[in-house]
Enzyme design. Structure first.
Site, PDB file in Angstrom:
ATOM      1  N   LYS A  95      -8.682-109.596 -36.320  1.00 38.82           N
ATOM      2  CA  LYS A  95      -7.679-109.497 -37.388  1.00 38.82           C
ATOM      3  C   LYS A  95      -6.264-109.452 -36.804  1.00 38.82           C
ATOM      4  O   LYS A  95      -6.091-109.215 -35.600  1.00 38.82           O
ATOM      5  CB  LYS A  95      -7.952-108.226 -38.198  1.00 38.82           C
ATOM      6  N   TYR A 134     -13.158-111.864 -49.362  1.00 42.98           N
ATOM      7  CA  TYR A 134     -13.220-110.454 -49.771  1.00 42.98           C
ATOM      8  C   TYR A 134     -13.409-110.345 -51.290  1.00 42.98           C
ATOM      9  O   TYR A 134     -12.836-109.453 -51.925  1.00 42.98           O
ATOM     10  CB  TYR A 134     -11.951-109.721 -49.339  1.00 42.98           C
ATOM     11  N   ASN A 142      -8.227-102.454 -38.955  1.00 41.23           N
ATOM     12  CA  ASN A 142      -9.388-102.030 -38.157  1.00 41.23           C
ATOM     13  C   ASN A 142      -9.903-103.120 -37.210  1.00 41.23           C
ATOM     14  O   ASN A 142     -11.094-103.197 -36.929  1.00 41.23           O
ATOM     15  CB  ASN A 142     -10.490-101.487 -39.077  1.00 41.23           C
ATOM     16  N   HIS A 187     -13.356-108.080 -38.140  1.00 41.05           N
ATOM     17  CA  HIS A 187     -14.330-108.257 -39.224  1.00 41.05           C
ATOM     18  C   HIS A 187     -15.619-108.748 -38.581  1.00 41.05           C
ATOM     19  O   HIS A 187     -15.573-109.553 -37.645  1.00 41.05           O
ATOM     20  CB  HIS A 187     -13.857-109.313 -40.230  1.00 41.05           C
ATOM     21  N   GLU A 211     -20.472-117.026 -44.412  1.00 37.84           N
ATOM     22  CA  GLU A 211     -19.135-116.848 -43.825  1.00 37.84           C
ATOM     23  C   GLU A 211     -18.863-117.861 -42.721  1.00 37.84           C
ATOM     24  O   GLU A 211     -17.735-118.352 -42.581  1.00 37.84           O
ATOM     25  CB  GLU A 211     -18.991-115.410 -43.295  1.00 37.84           C
TER      26      GLU A 211
HETATM   27  P1  ADP Z   1     -16.194-103.888 -43.422  1.00 37.85           P
HETATM   28  O1  ADP Z   1     -15.005-104.659 -42.891  1.00 37.85           O
HETATM   29  O2  ADP Z   1     -16.485-102.680 -42.545  1.00 37.85           O
HETATM   30  O3  ADP Z   1     -17.422-104.755 -43.649  1.00 37.85           O
HETATM   31  P2  ADP Z   1     -15.555-103.859 -46.309  1.00 37.85           P
HETATM   32  O4  ADP Z   1     -16.193-105.191 -46.481  1.00 37.85           O
HETATM   33  O5  ADP Z   1     -15.923-102.758 -47.250  1.00 37.85           O
HETATM   34  O6  ADP Z   1     -15.801-103.251 -44.832  1.00 37.85           O
HETATM   35  O7  ADP Z   1     -13.987-104.002 -46.387  1.00 37.85           O
HETATM   36  C1  ADP Z   1     -13.333-105.141 -45.877  1.00 37.85           C
HETATM   37  C2  ADP Z   1     -11.991-104.728 -45.287  1.00 37.85           C
HETATM   38  O8  ADP Z   1     -11.140-104.254 -46.331  1.00 37.85           O
HETATM   39  C3  ADP Z   1     -12.092-103.563 -44.289  1.00 37.85           C
HETATM   40  O9  ADP Z   1     -12.456-103.978 -43.001  1.00 37.85           O
HETATM   41  C4  ADP Z   1     -10.694-103.001 -44.356  1.00 37.85           C
HETATM   42  O10 ADP Z   1      -9.807-103.779 -43.583  1.00 37.85           O
HETATM   43  C5  ADP Z   1     -10.350-103.175 -45.838  1.00 37.85           C
HETATM   44  N1  ADP Z   1     -10.688-101.959 -46.605  1.00 37.85           N
HETATM   45  C6  ADP Z   1     -11.912-101.581 -47.032  1.00 37.85           C
HETATM   46  N2  ADP Z   1     -11.865-100.407 -47.710  1.00 37.85           N
HETATM   47  C7  ADP Z   1     -10.555-100.043 -47.697  1.00 37.85           C
HETATM   48  C8  ADP Z   1      -9.825 -98.939 -48.228  1.00 37.85           C
HETATM   49  N3  ADP Z   1     -10.437 -97.968 -48.918  1.00 37.85           N
HETATM   50  N4  ADP Z   1      -8.496 -98.899 -48.025  1.00 37.85           N
HETATM   51  C9  ADP Z   1      -7.856 -99.884 -47.355  1.00 37.85           C
HETATM   52  N5  ADP Z   1      -8.489-100.969 -46.833  1.00 37.85           N
HETATM   53  C10 ADP Z   1      -9.809-101.040 -46.986  1.00 37.85           C
END
Ligand code: ADP
Length: 153
Positions: A9, A49, A112, A115, A126
């Site tokens: 990212k 997303y 974070n 992905h 994907e």
């Molecule tokens: P992951 O990336 O761990 O599979 P998700 O698909 O639930 O998790 O979420 C996609 C991305 O959206 C996350 O990696 C993060 O960057 C963002 N995200 C998810 N939940 C939150 C939240 N509560 N607040 C801010 N950003 C979030």
């Protein structure tokens, strides 16, 4: 062998963690069989997303994921989807276990670093979203017999 999608990212690009993150996958024994830098469009992010589009923080995801280009990778290995998810750690980097990419490199739930596809089904969808067929290279490394037992491949 499974293939999965990894996105480095904008948080990884900005913080110059590209090499460190890719090295983790290489040292684990996963193969990078597709890799490119690209700028993500809002349209593509809304599709990628789609499970989060209605969340109040979705505009923050859009801002964050379009701030810089990203690096998308196709990573191959036995049980690659699960192995890569374990290496990635839980979504919130502050809660992600030490030793995981998010646990070691991040302090944020949103910023974070990576992905990773969350299931074999998602990985297939994907990878098609981000790569053309001719951008994925199905090579077998010379050291394969030292990476897996013959009944694992
Ligand atoms: P992951 O990336 O761990 O599979 P998700 O698909 O639930 O998790 O979420 C996609 C991305 O959206 C996350 O990696 C993060 O960057 C963002 N995200 C998810 N939940 C939150 C939240 N509560 N607040 C801010 N950003 C979030």
């Amino acid at each position: 062998m499974e293939k999965t999608l990894v996105i480095l990212k904008p948080s990884a690009i900005a913080r110059e963690l590209i090499g460190k993150v890719i090295t983790r996958f290489e040292e684990k024994g996963l193969l990078i069989v597709g890799i490119k830098m690209m700028k993500l469009s809002e349209e593509l992010l809304r599709e990628h997303y789609s499970h989060l589009v209605s969340k109040p923080f979705f505009p923050l995801i859009l801002d964050s994921m379009t701030a810089l280009p990203v690096i998308v990778m196709c990573v191959k290995g036995k049980d690659a989807v699960e192995v890569v998810r374990q290496m990635t750690g839980t979504t919130n980097s502050r809660k992600a276990a030490p030793g995981t990419i998010r646990g070691d490199f991040g302090m944020s739930g949103q910023e974070n670093i990576v992905h990773a596809s969350d299931s074999v089904e998602s990985a297939e969808i994907e990878l098609k979203r981000f790569f053309r067929d001719d951008e994925i290279f199905d090579y077998t490394p010379a050291l394969i017999k030292f990476m897996y037992a013959s009944d694992e491949v």
